[in-house]
Design a protein around this motif. Structure first.
Motif, PDB file in Angstrom:
ATOM      1  N   ILE A 634      -0.459  13.361  -3.669  1.00 14.53           N
ATOM      2  CA  ILE A 634       0.551  12.309  -3.539  1.00 14.53           C
ATOM      3  C   ILE A 634       0.211  11.420  -2.344  1.00 14.53           C
ATOM      4  N   LYS A 635      -0.126  12.042  -1.200  1.00 16.95           N
ATOM      5  CA  LYS A 635      -0.441  11.261   0.010  1.00 16.95           C
ATOM      6  C   LYS A 635      -1.721  10.457  -0.178  1.00 16.95           C
ATOM      7  N   LYS A 636      -2.704  11.022  -0.862  1.00 14.46           N
ATOM      8  CA  LYS A 636      -3.954  10.295  -1.120  1.00 14.46           C
ATOM      9  C   LYS A 636      -3.696   9.062  -1.985  1.00 14.46           C
ATOM     10  N   MET A 637      -2.881   9.232  -3.023  1.00 20.73           N
ATOM     11  CA  MET A 637      -2.601   8.097  -3.917  1.00 20.73           C
ATOM     12  C   MET A 637      -1.787   7.017  -3.214  1.00 20.73           C
ATOM     13  N   LEU A 638      -0.887   7.429  -2.336  1.00 15.21           N
ATOM     14  CA  LEU A 638      -0.134   6.448  -1.567  1.00 15.21           C
ATOM     15  C   LEU A 638      -1.046   5.696  -0.601  1.00 15.21           C
ATOM     16  N   ALA A 639      -2.019   6.419  -0.019  1.00 12.14           N
ATOM     17  CA  ALA A 639      -2.989   5.764   0.868  1.00 12.14           C
ATOM     18  C   ALA A 639      -3.832   4.765   0.082  1.00 12.14           C
ATOM     19  N   GLU A 640      -4.296   5.153  -1.091  1.00 14.07           N
ATOM     20  CA  GLU A 640      -5.094   4.246  -1.923  1.00 14.07           C
ATOM     21  C   GLU A 640      -4.267   3.030  -2.352  1.00 14.07           C
ATOM     22  N   GLN A 641      -3.003   3.282  -2.664  1.00 13.27           N
ATOM     23  CA  GLN A 641      -2.113   2.184  -3.056  1.00 13.27           C
ATOM     24  C   GLN A 641      -1.950   1.198  -1.898  1.00 13.27           C
ATOM     25  N   ARG A 642      -1.755   1.736  -0.686  1.00 12.85           N
ATOM     26  CA  ARG A 642      -1.592   0.854   0.477  1.00 12.85           C
ATOM     27  C   ARG A 642      -2.870   0.090   0.780  1.00 12.85           C
ATOM     28  N   MET A 643      -4.030   0.729   0.606  1.00 13.74           N
ATOM     29  CA  MET A 643      -5.297   0.027   0.837  1.00 13.74           C
ATOM     30  C   MET A 643      -5.452  -1.154  -0.120  1.00 13.74           C
ATOM     31  N   SER A 644      -5.070  -0.968  -1.353  1.00 11.34           N
ATOM     32  CA  SER A 644      -5.144  -2.067  -2.333  1.00 11.34           C
ATOM     33  C   SER A 644      -4.243  -3.214  -1.926  1.00 11.34           C
ATOM     34  N   GLN A 645      -3.043  -2.881  -1.403  1.00 14.70           N
ATOM     35  CA  GLN A 645      -2.132  -3.931  -0.949  1.00 14.70           C
ATOM     36  C   GLN A 645      -2.713  -4.685   0.244  1.00 14.70           C
ATOM     37  N   ILE A 646      -3.327  -3.925   1.173  1.00 18.07           N
ATOM     38  CA  ILE A 646      -3.910  -4.562   2.354  1.00 18.07           C
ATOM     39  C   ILE A 646      -5.045  -5.493   1.953  1.00 18.07           C
ATOM     40  N   GLN A 647      -5.899  -5.043   1.031  1.00 19.41           N
ATOM     41  CA  GLN A 647      -7.009  -5.892   0.586  1.00 19.41           C
ATOM     42  C   GLN A 647      -6.504  -7.180  -0.047  1.00 19.41           C
ATOM     43  N   ALA A 648      -5.407  -7.093  -0.781  1.00 21.60           N
ATOM     44  CA  ALA A 648      -4.823  -8.303  -1.381  1.00 21.60           C
ATOM     45  C   ALA A 648      -4.299  -9.228  -0.297  1.00 21.60           C
ATOM     46  N   GLN A 649      -3.677  -8.656   0.740  1.00 23.30           N
ATOM     47  CA  GLN A 649      -3.161  -9.473   1.828  1.00 23.30           C
ATOM     48  C   GLN A 649      -4.305 -10.120   2.622  1.00 23.30           C
ATOM     49  N   MET A 650      -5.397  -9.376   2.774  1.00 19.08           N
ATOM     50  CA  MET A 650      -6.527  -9.905   3.550  1.00 19.08           C
ATOM     51  C   MET A 650      -7.183 -11.098   2.853  1.00 19.08           C
ATOM     52  N   ARG A 651      -7.053 -11.179   1.530  1.00 21.16           N
ATOM     53  CA  ARG A 651      -7.652 -12.291   0.798  1.00 21.16           C
ATOM     54  C   ARG A 651      -6.833 -13.578   0.886  1.00 21.16           C
ATOM     55  N   GLU A 652      -5.614 -13.477   1.453  1.00 21.18           N
ATOM     56  CA  GLU A 652      -4.781 -14.671   1.565  1.00 21.18           C
ATOM     57  C   GLU A 652      -5.331 -15.589   2.655  1.00 21.18           C
ATOM     58  N   PRO A 653      -5.542 -16.863   2.342  1.00 19.47           N
ATOM     59  CA  PRO A 653      -6.174 -17.779   3.311  1.00 19.47           C
ATOM     60  C   PRO A 653      -5.285 -18.115   4.504  1.00 19.47           C
ATOM     61  N   ALA A 654      -3.993 -17.913   4.399  1.00 17.90           N
ATOM     62  CA  ALA A 654      -3.079 -18.334   5.476  1.00 17.90           C
ATOM     63  C   ALA A 654      -3.020 -17.341   6.627  1.00 17.90           C
ATOM     64  N   ASN A 655      -3.757 -16.224   6.559  1.00 13.31           N
ATOM     65  CA  ASN A 655      -3.694 -15.208   7.611  1.00 13.31           C
ATOM     66  C   ASN A 655      -4.283 -15.753   8.919  1.00 13.31           C
ATOM     67  N   SER A 656      -3.587 -15.466  10.019  1.00 12.81           N
ATOM     68  CA  SER A 656      -4.118 -15.806  11.336  1.00 12.81           C
ATOM     69  C   SER A 656      -5.163 -14.771  11.734  1.00 12.81           C
ATOM     70  N   PRO A 657      -6.018 -15.078  12.737  1.00 13.19           N
ATOM     71  CA  PRO A 657      -7.011 -14.084  13.181  1.00 13.19           C
ATOM     72  C   PRO A 657      -6.366 -12.765  13.625  1.00 13.19           C
ATOM     73  N   ASP A 658      -5.206 -12.851  14.322  1.00 11.56           N
ATOM     74  CA  ASP A 658      -4.539 -11.629  14.784  1.00 11.56           C
ATOM     75  C   ASP A 658      -4.051 -10.797  13.595  1.00 11.56           C
ATOM     76  N   GLU A 659      -3.479 -11.502  12.583  1.00 11.90           N
ATOM     77  CA  GLU A 659      -2.989 -10.799  11.397  1.00 11.90           C
ATOM     78  C   GLU A 659      -4.129 -10.156  10.642  1.00 11.90           C
ATOM     79  N   ALA A 660      -5.270 -10.872  10.580  1.00 11.98           N
ATOM     80  CA  ALA A 660      -6.440 -10.322   9.888  1.00 11.98           C
ATOM     81  C   ALA A 660      -6.936  -9.067  10.605  1.00 11.98           C
ATOM     82  N   ASP A 661      -6.935  -9.093  11.953  1.00  9.80           N
ATOM     83  CA  ASP A 661      -7.383  -7.913  12.711  1.00  9.80           C
ATOM     84  C   ASP A 661      -6.432  -6.738  12.494  1.00  9.80           C
ATOM     85  N   ARG A 662      -5.114  -7.037  12.499  1.00 13.25           N
ATOM     86  CA  ARG A 662      -4.126  -5.968  12.292  1.00 13.25           C
ATOM     87  C   ARG A 662      -4.307  -5.316  10.922  1.00 13.25           C
ATOM     88  N   LEU A 663      -4.503  -6.134   9.912  1.00 11.33           N
ATOM     89  CA  LEU A 663      -4.695  -5.610   8.556  1.00 11.33           C
ATOM     90  C   LEU A 663      -5.962  -4.777   8.463  1.00 11.33           C
TER      91      LEU A 663
END
Length: 687
Positions: A634-663
């Motif tokens: 369960i924890k592994k699948m939740l981690a994989e799910q969160r990684m997929s969400q982060i990768q989608a957020q990282m592809r957004e062009p509006a991210n600031s450098p600080d936000e990109a580093d945090r992600l």
């Protein structure tokens, strides 16, 4: 009126699910459980499972599941309160509730209201026959002439309707019954009077002896009535019309009185008339029913199949009886039942013949003269054919056609040998004829399917709307503007419901995570109170590991929440708490609990004799490992799910450098968690 909770619990405690279900279906023991063909859907191989320890049932075919109360609700199509009253009456549990007037009873629901009205009519007809001069001299006298004793008259609740236009109607109105409900029950008729436009209301049954028709649980659902005087303007027999509670094609007269005997004798005798059933029952042959004046139907055959796979048709020996027997023969074979047929001596019916020879001689006659369908058909063909080879060939083909109706391949092969012996032909020729007929049936089925498809396509083309020009943006904006002012005149938009599915099987999206959540709930339900090590229960371990995690699948998250709430109060829920609805009144939750606590298969006792031992989940080491690995997944699948969400957020062009580093930092943290869990699970490649 509401039934107090303590009374509900007494009813549940008194009810035995085996006894309750055995009233409707014949159960057979298999291992520690009992099985049967499901009464809720048509099947040839039993998939209906009853657990007497947990007092639950589960069908692995259609998904139906529940306890004794739910079974009564589903099989009788009644509400929760009425199911409780049914069980309370069966087990002698007194229900302390405020007495209801007939009007209040009739308001409960239409189906129950019809049953109440029909029960009133049954009691009314009984009283008329026993207490009025006309009833005694005509109705009771008729039954006495037929040889029926008081116990028999009482067992079938026979009665008499006075030769009056509205005797039942007036008596019912005095008791507070609604004439509209009496009409829906088929007890009264309304007809426009000649001239003036006025309506005349009168009883349907007048001056007739009454045969109440019961359902499997013994409730009166209709009536058959016989007139005793000669009147060419009146039919000799008059039956209730089809109603919400009575569908004549699904009912067998006498099934309530016969069901226990059918189960005990493991055979059902099928006759044509009411008096055939009653006379045989009185003679001690109680495993007998009648098709209630209709040709035998598939639904009636399936009703018999609930109690036995063996059926013997007892019909008159005249031409009409032979025709009726042949008409029902193939339908019985199609349903996989074992069939025998018996024609009585010419001029006799079961009623007259049992009075003539007595019960023991009648039973002996059945044993000596009943035939399987091959002998039954063959004897008639061979008599008719004589030395005509073409007639013999026609007879062989006719018998083979009946064999093709049998769904069991092994039975078909065995019966082909019998046909060859009876007609003195080679077995191979019989098999070839059966195969030819099967191919012909298949081709006809395909042609009919194609014709149906063509008809459907033609209907769709006719119903298809004319092509329309695509709406422009301006059109849409104008439409939205016009609708924003007022929606008072808008029609209701109705979205058709999806086909109903059992709650236990209603899996909209079975993702890998949902499956692991289900496994976690299954472990809690089956083993939550067990200690994995001294002082640490499985429930405590699971809840502590999932302390900040909610499940994403609705029913599983609700059950997890119930466990958390109970544990916070120092309690650990057991499967029985869900099965008996001590927690959560939702049927879906109860069905999930049944689904997860009912194994479909049991390990054969024979394996132990041969020293074949299968590790059990009951063993502490195995259970602890199962829980540990489930939590990790369960924890592994939740981690994989969160990684997929982060990768989608990282592809957004509006991210600031600080936000990109945090992600990126969060992603790397999740990746380390994922890799560590993969190592603990022994996974070679991390997803």
């Amino acid at each position: 009126m509401r039934i107090p909770e303590e009374t509900v619990e007494r009813i549940r405690q008194a009810s035995d699910i085996l006894e309750v279900i055995n009233d409707f279906v014949s159960l057979k023991k298999r291992g520690s459980n009992y099985i049967a063909c499901c009464p809720f859907h048509n099947e040839k191989t039993p998939s209906f499972n009853v657990n007497p320890v947990r007092q639950i049932y589960k069908c692995f075919g259609c998904g139906k599941a529940g306890d004794a109360v739910r079974f009564v609700m589903d099989i009788e199509n009644i509400g929760y309160g009425e199911a409780l009253r049914y069980l309370a009456k069966k087990y002698g549990v007194e229900i302390e509730e405020q007495e209801q007037t007939p009007e209040e009873l009739l308001r409960q629901n239409e189906r129950e209201s019809l049953l109440i009205a029909l029960n009133f009519a049954k009691t009314y007809f009984q009283e008329l026959m026993q207490q009025t001069d006309e009833g005694k001299s005509i109705g009771l006298s008729y039954f006495r002439e037929r040889g029926f004793t008081n116990p028999t008259i009482d067992a079938f609740e026979l009665g008499y309707s006075l030769d009056q236009w509205d005797g039942l109607l007036q008596a019912a109105i005095k008791r507070g019954y609604n004439p509209d409900m009496l009409e829906k029950a088929g007890l009264i008729l309304r007809k426009e009077a000649d001239g003036g436009g006025k309506t005349k209301t009168f009883d349907r049954f007048r001056g007739r002896v009454m045969f109440p028709i019961h359902n499997v649980s013994g409730r009166v659902i209709a009536f058959g009535a016989r007139i005793l005087k000669t009147d060419k303007n009146q039919p000799k027999y008059l039956n209730s019309p089809e109603t919400t509670v009575y569908h004549k094609s699904q009912v067998l007269y006498g099934i309530y009185q016969a069901k226990q005997a059918i189960r005990q004798e493991d055979v059902c005798f099928l006759t044509e008339g009411y008096t055939d059933v009653i006379s045989l029952h009185q003679a001690g042959i109680k495993n007998v029913v009648a098709s209630s004046g209709t040709s035998l139907t598939t639904e009636q055959i399936r009703l018999v199949a609930r109690f036995t796979p063996n059926i013997t048709i007892l019909y008159d020996g005249d031409a009409a009886g032979i025709k009726a027997a042949l008409r029902g023969l193939d339908m019985v074979l199609e349903e996989g039942l074992n069939l025998r047929l018996l024609l009585l001596p010419d001029g006799e019916d079961p009623d007259s013949y049992v009075h003539k020879v007595g019960a023991e001689a009648f039973k002996a006659y059945i044993k000596q003269h009943s035939q399987d369908f091959i002998d039954f058909k063959a004897s008639r063909w061979l008599t008719e054919a004589g030395d005509d080879p073409l007639k013999r060939a026609e007879g062989i083909s006719d018998v083979c056609a009946s064999i093709t109706r049998i769904p069991d391949l092994l039975k078909r092969q065995t019966l082909s040998q019998r046909v060859a012996q009876v007609f003195h032909v080679s077995e191979q020729s019989v098999i070839s004829e059966i195969n030819r007929l099967l191919r012909k049936q298949q081709e006809q089925g395909q042609k009919e399917a194609e014709r149906q498809q063509h008809r459907t396509e033609a209907t769709n083309r006719q119903a298809a709307p004319a092509p329309q020009q695509a709406a422009t943006t301006d059109d849409i904006n104008a439409l939205l503007s016009s609708l924003s002012d007022s929606d008072a005149d808008l029609p209701d938009i109705v979205i058709p419901d999806a086909p109903a599915r059992p709650a236990a099987q209603a899996k909209t999206v079975q993702t890998p995570l949902a499956l692991q959540e289900a496994e976690c709930i299954r472990l809690l339900l089956n083993h939550g109170a067990r200690e994995l090590e001294p002082g640490i229960t499985l429930c405590q371990y699971v809840l502590s590991e999932l302390d900040d995690i909610d499940f994403q699948t609705s029913p599983y998250n609700l059950i997890l929440t119930l466990y958390r709430e109970a544990y916070a109060q120092g309690d650990i829920l057991l499967a029985a708490d869900f099965l008996n609805r001590r927690v959560s009144t939702e049927q879906a939750i109860q069905e999930q609990a049944i689904h997860m606590t009912t194994p479909r298969y049991e390990i054969s006792d024979g394996w132990q004799k041969h020293e074949i031992f299968v590790p059990s989940e009951e063993e502490i080491g195995i259970l602890a490992d199962a829980a540990y690995r489930n939590i990790l997944r369960i924890k592994k699948m939740l981690a994989e799910q969160r990684m997929s969400q982060i990768q989608a957020q990282m592809r957004e062009p509006a991210n600031s450098p600080d936000e990109a580093d945090r992600l990126m930092l969060e992603f790397m943290g999740m990746k380390r968690v994922d890799m560590e869990i993969s190592r603990l699970l022994g996974t070679v490649i991390s997803g």
